[in-house]
Design a protein around this motif. Structure first.
Motif, PDB file in Angstrom:
ATOM      1  N   LEU A  64       0.832  -1.196   0.000  1.00 28.41           N
ATOM      2  CA  LEU A  64       0.000   0.000   0.000  1.00 28.41           C
ATOM      3  C   LEU A  64       0.873   1.256   0.000  1.00 28.41           C
ATOM      4  N   PHE A  65       1.869   1.278   0.858  1.00 28.21           N
ATOM      5  CA  PHE A  65       2.788   2.418   0.898  1.00 28.21           C
ATOM      6  C   PHE A  65       3.590   2.526  -0.399  1.00 28.21           C
ATOM      7  N   TYR A  66       3.995   1.399  -0.955  1.00 24.77           N
ATOM      8  CA  TYR A  66       4.755   1.430  -2.209  1.00 24.77           C
ATOM      9  C   TYR A  66       3.916   2.043  -3.322  1.00 24.77           C
ATOM     10  N   TYR A  67       2.677   1.573  -3.470  1.00 26.66           N
ATOM     11  CA  TYR A  67       1.800   2.103  -4.513  1.00 26.66           C
ATOM     12  C   TYR A  67       1.580   3.600  -4.326  1.00 26.66           C
ATOM     13  N   LYS A  68       1.299   4.005  -3.098  1.00 24.69           N
ATOM     14  CA  LYS A  68       1.039   5.432  -2.839  1.00 24.69           C
ATOM     15  C   LYS A  68       2.289   6.262  -3.134  1.00 24.69           C
ATOM     16  N   SER A  69       3.454   5.754  -2.784  1.00 26.03           N
ATOM     17  CA  SER A  69       4.685   6.530  -2.972  1.00 26.03           C
ATOM     18  C   SER A  69       5.106   6.627  -4.437  1.00 26.03           C
ATOM     19  N   HIS A  70       4.569   5.773  -5.291  1.00 21.04           N
ATOM     20  CA  HIS A  70       4.936   5.804  -6.705  1.00 21.04           C
ATOM     21  C   HIS A  70       3.862   6.413  -7.605  1.00 21.04           C
ATOM     22  N   ILE A  71       2.920   7.093  -7.001  1.00 20.21           N
ATOM     23  CA  ILE A  71       1.955   7.885  -7.758  1.00 20.21           C
ATOM     24  C   ILE A  71       2.486   9.314  -7.772  1.00 20.21           C
ATOM     25  N   ASN A  72       2.696   9.852  -8.961  1.00 24.53           N
ATOM     26  CA  ASN A  72       3.252  11.192  -9.069  1.00 24.53           C
ATOM     27  C   ASN A  72       2.129  12.203  -9.263  1.00 24.53           C
ATOM     28  N   PHE A  73       1.687  12.793  -8.151  1.00 20.12           N
ATOM     29  CA  PHE A  73       0.581  13.741  -8.192  1.00 20.12           C
ATOM     30  C   PHE A  73       1.016  15.107  -8.731  1.00 20.12           C
ATOM     31  N   CYS A  82      -0.308   3.948  -9.814  1.00 18.78           N
ATOM     32  CA  CYS A  82       1.051   3.436  -9.941  1.00 18.78           C
ATOM     33  C   CYS A  82       0.988   2.311 -10.970  1.00 18.78           C
ATOM     34  N   TYR A  83       1.966   2.231 -11.859  1.00 18.24           N
ATOM     35  CA  TYR A  83       1.930   1.178 -12.880  1.00 18.24           C
ATOM     36  C   TYR A  83       3.218   0.353 -12.866  1.00 18.24           C
ATOM     37  N   VAL A  84       3.505  -0.177 -11.700  1.00 16.67           N
ATOM     38  CA  VAL A  84       4.703  -0.981 -11.510  1.00 16.67           C
ATOM     39  C   VAL A  84       4.458  -2.410 -11.996  1.00 16.67           C
ATOM     40  N   GLY A  85       5.508  -3.046 -12.484  1.00 13.60           N
ATOM     41  CA  GLY A  85       5.420  -4.434 -12.927  1.00 13.60           C
ATOM     42  C   GLY A  85       5.639  -5.404 -11.781  1.00 13.60           C
ATOM     43  N   ARG A  86       5.102  -6.583 -11.923  1.00 14.44           N
ATOM     44  CA  ARG A  86       5.218  -7.611 -10.882  1.00 14.44           C
ATOM     45  C   ARG A  86       6.678  -7.969 -10.605  1.00 14.44           C
ATOM     46  N   GLU A  87       7.483  -8.084 -11.655  1.00 12.12           N
ATOM     47  CA  GLU A  87       8.899  -8.429 -11.473  1.00 12.12           C
ATOM     48  C   GLU A  87       9.643  -7.328 -10.703  1.00 12.12           C
ATOM     49  N   THR A  88       9.297  -6.082 -10.965  1.00 12.83           N
ATOM     50  CA  THR A  88       9.917  -4.963 -10.241  1.00 12.83           C
ATOM     51  C   THR A  88       9.554  -5.037  -8.762  1.00 12.83           C
ATOM     52  N   LEU A  89       8.304  -5.324  -8.461  1.00  7.39           N
ATOM     53  CA  LEU A  89       7.882  -5.465  -7.062  1.00  7.39           C
ATOM     54  C   LEU A  89       8.639  -6.595  -6.370  1.00  7.39           C
ATOM     55  N   LYS A  90       8.790  -7.705  -7.064  1.00  6.14           N
ATOM     56  CA  LYS A  90       9.492  -8.849  -6.482  1.00  6.14           C
ATOM     57  C   LYS A  90      10.917  -8.476  -6.095  1.00  6.14           C
ATOM     58  N   LEU A 112      -8.902  -0.814  -0.202  1.00  9.01           N
ATOM     59  CA  LEU A 112      -7.815   0.145   0.016  1.00  9.01           C
ATOM     60  C   LEU A 112      -7.128   0.496  -1.301  1.00  9.01           C
ATOM     61  N   ILE A 113      -7.193  -0.405  -2.274  1.00 11.50           N
ATOM     62  CA  ILE A 113      -6.675  -0.123  -3.610  1.00 11.50           C
ATOM     63  C   ILE A 113      -7.664  -0.635  -4.647  1.00 11.50           C
ATOM     64  N   LYS A 114      -7.499  -0.118  -5.850  1.00  8.59           N
ATOM     65  CA  LYS A 114      -8.262  -0.611  -7.001  1.00  8.59           C
ATOM     66  C   LYS A 114      -7.240  -1.003  -8.054  1.00  8.59           C
ATOM     67  N   ILE A 115      -7.394  -2.172  -8.637  1.00  7.25           N
ATOM     68  CA  ILE A 115      -6.459  -2.656  -9.656  1.00  7.25           C
ATOM     69  C   ILE A 115      -7.177  -2.687 -10.997  1.00  7.25           C
ATOM     70  N   ASP A 136       1.489  -6.533 -27.221  1.00  7.97           N
ATOM     71  CA  ASP A 136       1.762  -5.485 -26.249  1.00  7.97           C
ATOM     72  C   ASP A 136       1.284  -5.966 -24.887  1.00  7.97           C
ATOM     73  N   ARG A 137       2.066  -5.678 -23.872  1.00  5.63           N
ATOM     74  CA  ARG A 137       1.687  -6.035 -22.506  1.00  5.63           C
ATOM     75  C   ARG A 137       1.943  -4.819 -21.643  1.00  5.63           C
ATOM     76  N   TYR A 138       0.885  -4.259 -21.081  1.00  9.67           N
ATOM     77  CA  TYR A 138       1.010  -3.093 -20.212  1.00  9.67           C
ATOM     78  C   TYR A 138       0.861  -3.531 -18.761  1.00  9.67           C
ATOM     79  N   ASN A 139       1.577  -2.847 -17.872  1.00  3.54           N
ATOM     80  CA  ASN A 139       1.472  -3.157 -16.452  1.00  3.54           C
ATOM     81  C   ASN A 139       0.092  -2.775 -15.929  1.00  3.54           C
ATOM     82  N   ASN A 140      -0.344  -3.485 -14.896  1.00  6.38           N
ATOM     83  CA  ASN A 140      -1.594  -3.146 -14.242  1.00  6.38           C
ATOM     84  C   ASN A 140      -1.482  -1.765 -13.606  1.00  6.38           C
ATOM     85  N   HIS A 141      -2.603  -1.100 -13.415  1.00  8.35           N
ATOM     86  CA  HIS A 141      -2.650   0.190 -12.737  1.00  8.35           C
ATOM     87  C   HIS A 141      -3.176  -0.015 -11.334  1.00  8.35           C
ATOM     88  N   TYR A 142      -2.422   0.460 -10.333  1.00 11.35           N
ATOM     89  CA  TYR A 142      -2.788   0.311  -8.933  1.00 11.35           C
ATOM     90  C   TYR A 142      -3.154   1.693  -8.394  1.00 11.35           C
TER      91      TYR A 142
END
Length: 149
Positions: A64-73, A82-90, A112-115, A136-142
Protein backbone atom coordinates in the motif's frame (compact mmCIF):
# COMPACT_ATOMS: atom_id res chain seq x y z
CA UNK A 1 4.51 -4.42 14.11
CA UNK A 2 6.74 -3.54 17.03
CA UNK A 3 9.86 -4.44 15.01
CA UNK A 4 8.69 -2.32 12.06
CA UNK A 5 8.08 0.70 14.31
CA UNK A 6 11.46 0.30 15.97
CA UNK A 7 13.09 0.13 12.54
CA UNK A 8 11.49 3.52 11.83
CA UNK A 9 12.84 4.74 15.18
CA UNK A 10 16.38 3.57 14.34
CA UNK A 11 16.13 5.34 10.97
CA UNK A 12 15.19 8.54 12.84
CA UNK A 13 11.79 8.72 11.11
CA UNK A 14 9.82 8.57 14.36
CA UNK A 15 10.80 10.03 17.70
CA UNK A 16 9.67 7.39 20.16
CA UNK A 17 10.87 3.83 20.64
CA UNK A 18 8.13 1.23 21.06
CA UNK A 19 8.77 -1.13 23.95
CA UNK A 20 5.26 -2.55 24.30
CA UNK A 21 2.33 -2.50 21.88
CA UNK A 22 -0.94 -1.66 23.65
CA UNK A 23 -3.56 -4.39 23.47
CA UNK A 24 -6.42 -1.88 23.76
CA UNK A 25 -6.71 1.82 23.29
CA UNK A 26 -4.50 4.19 21.37
CA UNK A 27 -0.79 4.50 20.79
CA UNK A 28 1.07 7.74 20.14
CA UNK A 29 3.72 7.86 17.44
CA UNK A 30 5.80 11.02 17.14
CA UNK A 31 6.97 11.70 13.59
CA UNK A 32 10.29 13.41 13.02
CA UNK A 33 9.07 16.78 11.76
CA UNK A 34 12.49 17.63 10.28
CA UNK A 35 12.27 14.64 7.94
CA UNK A 36 8.63 15.28 7.07
CA UNK A 37 9.16 18.94 6.22
CA UNK A 38 12.42 18.47 4.32
CA UNK A 39 12.69 18.43 0.54
CA UNK A 40 13.21 14.67 0.47
CA UNK A 41 10.40 12.38 -0.62
CA UNK A 42 8.11 11.27 2.17
CA UNK A 43 4.87 9.33 1.66
CA UNK A 44 1.97 10.15 3.93
CA UNK A 45 -1.11 8.01 4.16
CA UNK A 46 -4.32 8.42 6.12
CA UNK A 47 -3.96 7.29 9.75
CA UNK A 48 -7.08 5.14 9.29
CA UNK A 49 -4.75 2.55 7.74
CA UNK A 50 -4.04 1.41 11.30
CA UNK A 51 -7.68 0.32 11.58
CA UNK A 52 -6.89 -2.37 9.01
CA UNK A 53 -3.94 -3.99 10.77
CA UNK A 54 -6.10 -6.93 11.79
CA UNK A 55 -7.40 -7.30 8.21
CA UNK A 56 -4.21 -6.98 6.15
CA UNK A 57 -0.78 -8.47 6.76
CA UNK A 58 2.51 -6.58 6.80
CA UNK A 59 3.16 -7.40 3.14
CA UNK A 60 -0.09 -5.70 2.14
CA UNK A 61 0.82 -2.75 4.37
CA UNK A 62 4.17 -2.39 2.57
CA UNK A 63 2.54 -2.69 -0.86
CA UNK A 64 0.00 0.00 0.00
CA UNK A 65 2.79 2.42 0.90
CA UNK A 66 4.75 1.43 -2.21
CA UNK A 67 1.80 2.10 -4.51
CA UNK A 68 1.04 5.43 -2.84
CA UNK A 69 4.69 6.53 -2.97
CA UNK A 70 4.94 5.80 -6.70
CA UNK A 71 1.95 7.88 -7.76
CA UNK A 72 3.25 11.19 -9.07
CA UNK A 73 0.58 13.74 -8.19
CA UNK A 74 2.79 16.71 -9.12
CA UNK A 75 3.22 15.95 -12.80
CA UNK A 76 0.89 17.47 -15.36
CA UNK A 77 -0.07 14.02 -16.65
CA UNK A 78 -2.60 13.73 -13.79
CA UNK A 79 -1.93 10.05 -13.23
CA UNK A 80 -3.67 8.81 -10.11
CA UNK A 81 -2.21 5.33 -10.25
CA UNK A 82 1.05 3.44 -9.94
CA UNK A 83 1.93 1.18 -12.88
CA UNK A 84 4.70 -0.98 -11.51
CA UNK A 85 5.42 -4.43 -12.93
CA UNK A 86 5.22 -7.61 -10.88
CA UNK A 87 8.90 -8.43 -11.47
CA UNK A 88 9.92 -4.96 -10.24
CA UNK A 89 7.88 -5.46 -7.06
CA UNK A 90 9.49 -8.85 -6.48
CA UNK A 91 12.99 -7.36 -6.71
CA UNK A 92 12.44 -4.10 -4.84
CA UNK A 93 10.32 -5.49 -2.00
CA UNK A 94 11.92 -8.95 -1.90
CA UNK A 95 8.54 -10.70 -2.09
CA UNK A 96 7.42 -13.68 -4.11
CA UNK A 97 4.62 -13.65 -6.68
CA UNK A 98 2.18 -15.49 -4.42
CA UNK A 99 2.90 -13.10 -1.54
CA UNK A 100 2.25 -10.09 -3.78
CA UNK A 101 -0.94 -11.70 -5.11
CA UNK A 102 -2.21 -12.44 -1.60
CA UNK A 103 -1.39 -8.91 -0.40
CA UNK A 104 -3.17 -7.37 -3.41
CA UNK A 105 -6.22 -9.51 -2.70
CA UNK A 106 -6.29 -8.30 0.91
CA UNK A 107 -5.98 -4.67 -0.20
CA UNK A 108 -8.74 -4.94 -2.81
CA UNK A 109 -11.02 -6.92 -0.48
CA UNK A 110 -10.76 -4.12 2.09
CA UNK A 111 -11.20 -1.49 -0.65
CA UNK A 112 -7.81 0.14 0.02
CA UNK A 113 -6.67 -0.12 -3.61
CA UNK A 114 -8.26 -0.61 -7.00
CA UNK A 115 -6.46 -2.66 -9.66
CA UNK A 116 -7.11 -2.04 -13.34
CA UNK A 117 -5.81 -5.12 -15.13
CA UNK A 118 -4.28 -5.02 -18.58
CA UNK A 119 -4.16 -8.17 -20.63
CA UNK A 120 -1.84 -9.22 -23.41
CA UNK A 121 -3.09 -7.59 -26.61
CA UNK A 122 -2.31 -7.97 -30.30
CA UNK A 123 -0.98 -4.95 -32.13
CA UNK A 124 -2.59 -3.54 -35.21
CA UNK A 125 0.52 -4.25 -37.27
CA UNK A 126 0.35 -7.90 -36.14
CA UNK A 127 3.75 -9.07 -37.50
CA UNK A 128 7.29 -7.69 -37.35
CA UNK A 129 10.07 -7.91 -39.96
CA UNK A 130 10.86 -11.48 -38.90
CA UNK A 131 7.23 -12.48 -39.44
CA UNK A 132 6.72 -12.92 -35.68
CA UNK A 133 3.44 -11.99 -34.05
CA UNK A 134 3.69 -8.73 -32.03
CA UNK A 135 2.01 -8.42 -28.64
CA UNK A 136 1.76 -5.48 -26.25
CA UNK A 137 1.69 -6.04 -22.51
CA UNK A 138 1.01 -3.09 -20.21
CA UNK A 139 1.47 -3.16 -16.45
CA UNK A 140 -1.59 -3.15 -14.24
CA UNK A 141 -2.65 0.19 -12.74
CA UNK A 142 -2.79 0.31 -8.93
CA UNK A 143 -4.91 3.16 -7.52
CA UNK A 144 -4.98 3.95 -3.82
CA UNK A 145 -8.58 4.67 -2.80
CA UNK A 146 -9.68 8.07 -1.54
CA UNK A 147 -10.01 6.95 2.07
CA UNK A 148 -6.25 6.30 2.20
CA UNK A 149 -5.19 9.64 0.69
Amino acid sequence: MKNRLNTLYKANLIGNKVDILPRKGKMTILFNEAVRSSETFFTQINADVFNYLDKINHHAFRLLFYYKSHINFKEDRRLDYCYVGRETLKVRLKMGSSTIQEANEQLTKNKLIKITKHMLERREEDYDDNNELIFDRYNNHYSVTEKMM
